[in-house]
Design a protein around this motif. Structure first.
Motif, mmCIF file in Angstrom:
data_model
loop_
_atom_site.group_PDB
_atom_site.id
_atom_site.type_symbol
_atom_site.label_atom_id
_atom_site.label_comp_id
_atom_site.label_asym_id
_atom_site.label_seq_id
_atom_site.Cartn_x
_atom_site.Cartn_y
_atom_site.Cartn_z
ATOM 1 N N LEU A 1 0.850 -1.173 0.000
ATOM 2 C CA LEU A 1 0.000 0.000 0.000
ATOM 3 C C LEU A 1 0.890 1.228 0.000
ATOM 4 O O LEU A 1 1.779 1.348 0.837
ATOM 5 C CB LEU A 1 -0.907 -0.002 1.229
ATOM 6 C CG LEU A 1 -1.830 1.185 1.426
ATOM 7 C CD1 LEU A 1 -2.794 1.317 0.250
ATOM 8 C CD2 LEU A 1 -2.577 1.039 2.721
ATOM 9 N N VAL A 2 0.658 2.128 -0.937
ATOM 10 C CA VAL A 2 1.459 3.345 -1.062
ATOM 11 C C VAL A 2 0.616 4.539 -0.627
ATOM 12 O O VAL A 2 -0.539 4.664 -1.038
ATOM 13 C CB VAL A 2 1.950 3.544 -2.509
ATOM 14 C CG1 VAL A 2 2.730 4.836 -2.635
ATOM 15 C CG2 VAL A 2 2.786 2.357 -2.948
ATOM 16 N N PHE A 3 1.179 5.381 0.216
ATOM 17 C CA PHE A 3 0.531 6.607 0.658
ATOM 18 C C PHE A 3 1.163 7.795 -0.069
ATOM 19 O O PHE A 3 2.109 8.398 0.431
ATOM 20 C CB PHE A 3 0.710 6.801 2.169
ATOM 21 C CG PHE A 3 -0.103 5.878 3.010
ATOM 22 C CD1 PHE A 3 -1.329 6.275 3.513
ATOM 23 C CD2 PHE A 3 0.361 4.615 3.320
ATOM 24 C CE1 PHE A 3 -2.079 5.420 4.305
ATOM 25 C CE2 PHE A 3 -0.376 3.759 4.114
ATOM 26 C CZ PHE A 3 -1.609 4.162 4.608
ATOM 27 N N PRO A 4 0.668 8.150 -1.241
ATOM 28 C CA PRO A 4 1.231 9.306 -1.936
ATOM 29 C C PRO A 4 0.898 10.591 -1.178
ATOM 30 O O PRO A 4 -0.128 10.667 -0.496
ATOM 31 C CB PRO A 4 0.545 9.281 -3.302
ATOM 32 C CG PRO A 4 -0.674 8.470 -3.118
ATOM 33 C CD PRO A 4 -0.422 7.536 -1.982
ATOM 34 N N THR A 5 1.754 11.588 -1.301
ATOM 35 C CA THR A 5 1.532 12.845 -0.582
ATOM 36 C C THR A 5 1.000 13.944 -1.483
ATOM 37 O O THR A 5 0.866 15.082 -1.041
ATOM 38 C CB THR A 5 2.833 13.314 0.107
ATOM 39 O OG1 THR A 5 3.861 13.403 -0.876
ATOM 40 C CG2 THR A 5 3.246 12.352 1.198
ATOM 41 N N ASP A 6 0.691 13.620 -2.737
ATOM 42 C CA ASP A 6 0.039 14.577 -3.620
ATOM 43 C C ASP A 6 -0.694 13.821 -4.735
ATOM 44 O O ASP A 6 -0.485 12.629 -4.935
ATOM 45 C CB ASP A 6 1.030 15.595 -4.196
ATOM 46 C CG ASP A 6 2.146 14.959 -4.994
ATOM 47 O OD1 ASP A 6 1.854 14.314 -6.024
ATOM 48 O OD2 ASP A 6 3.318 15.108 -4.604
ATOM 49 N N VAL A 7 -1.564 14.532 -5.414
ATOM 50 C CA VAL A 7 -2.407 13.918 -6.437
ATOM 51 C C VAL A 7 -1.585 13.380 -7.602
ATOM 52 O O VAL A 7 -1.867 12.300 -8.132
ATOM 53 C CB VAL A 7 -3.464 14.936 -6.932
ATOM 54 C CG1 VAL A 7 -4.279 14.366 -8.079
ATOM 55 C CG2 VAL A 7 -4.382 15.335 -5.788
#
Length: 83
Positions: A1-7
């Motif tokens: 699971l990746v938590f990106p910090t921008d769109v």
């Protein structure tokens, strides 16, 4: 699971076929520029984002193996945690 910090990062990760979760409320104001120096406001914001993602998964009752993307394992680390 990746938590990106921008769109934009979320679009890239989804395009790779990976599962993502973008927390717009808590991570939506993350800076897009890189930190100028260790410990500056941008650096502190990104460290907070990392801690927040680990906390979210932990609160759901899951075990977490957290690492930066530039880490390479020579052996599968999961066998250590299965004992």
């Amino acid at each position: 699971l990746v938590f990106p910090t921008d769109v934009e990062a979320q679009k890239v990760v989804k395009g790779l076929g990976l599962a993502t979760y973008f927390d717009k409320i808590n991570l939506g104001d993350s800076p897009e520029e890189e930190a100028a120096m260790y410990g500056d406001d941008v650096f502190a914001s990104m460290m907070f984002a990392k801690l927040l993602t680990v906390l979210c998964v932990s609160l759901l009752g899951h075990d977490v193996l957290f690492q930066d993307v530039d880490i390479v394992w020579f052996k599968n680390p999961l066998t250590i945690f299965h004992d």
